[in-house]
Scaffold this motif. Sequence first.
Motif: not given
Length: 312
Positions: A284-297
């Motif tokens: 999904m990230a590759a298809r939509t051009g997303l590079h980075a991710l932050a996960a917050i609890p």
Amino acid sequence: MKTFIRVVEVWVPSHDRSYLEFSGGLYSSAHRFGAASGSRCFGRGEGLPGQAWEQGQPIVLKQFEGSYFQRTKAAQADGLTCGIALPIFAGDFLTSVLVMFCGDDDLHAGAIELWRNDPTDSADLSLVDGYYGSMSDAFELISRSISFRRGNGLPGVAWELGGPVFIEDLGRSDRFLRAETALKVGINRGFAFPCATPREETYVMTFLSALGTPIARRCEFWDPDPTRQTLQRGGGFCEVDGRVEAAPDLLLERGQGTIGRLLLTGVPAVTSCAVDEPAGIGAMAARTGLHALAAIPILREGRLMAVVALYF
């Protein structure tokens, strides 16, 4: 597409809990600020992360110059003008401090608000502080004069649910009580989540952004199943795909990927390689051009209630 949140950092206590050390960060084009950060550490009360640790509550720092902030020149060089620090507590135990930075040039419209309820003083959430950047004064004046009961308005809904809330069109939402003013100043996205502290007080952080500078390029909410062995996607919104529907069959096991890691640790996590994430997230990230991710609890009484995933 630029985003309202421009930098994300995670700081964790050292082994002897005498200082906070760098655990990871996303800096996008803020290269000078990133270079000034990775080798840092902060004692209790030092810098923005150390202040959040010392105060035991979220902080909105609206001005770096003349404050306790220690990376002012690097922040100014990269156009960063506001910092938010969220101490992450599991009960009384500090697990980490999440820090985010925003800017306020003409292309970065938005606001950050910190709301608080002290049950010994009031039944309402009232504004602790807010950062309104280059927005007109009207929205700030209304925000400082309003308060929210549990379940009312964006902050009140997050308080009632005990988890994250995202509204994709504030001007047309009956859950956003400042909709008319938001339309006038160009604010259309809203995102809020509660912040746990060791005290009986309730804090809710809200992010409000304009169409051209969304909070993040994609926001997702993940919920633990009853066994707390997996996370399932509860919904979200993507600037490319639009509304992200709940997917009960899309599961992440404990420790699987950046998001699943939070089921094990309860500590925020970041990656600059979103395309490498498992369970179809990378595709999904590759298809939509997303590079980075932050996960917050999102924690309550030491238990993980939800995970917020922000993509950039």
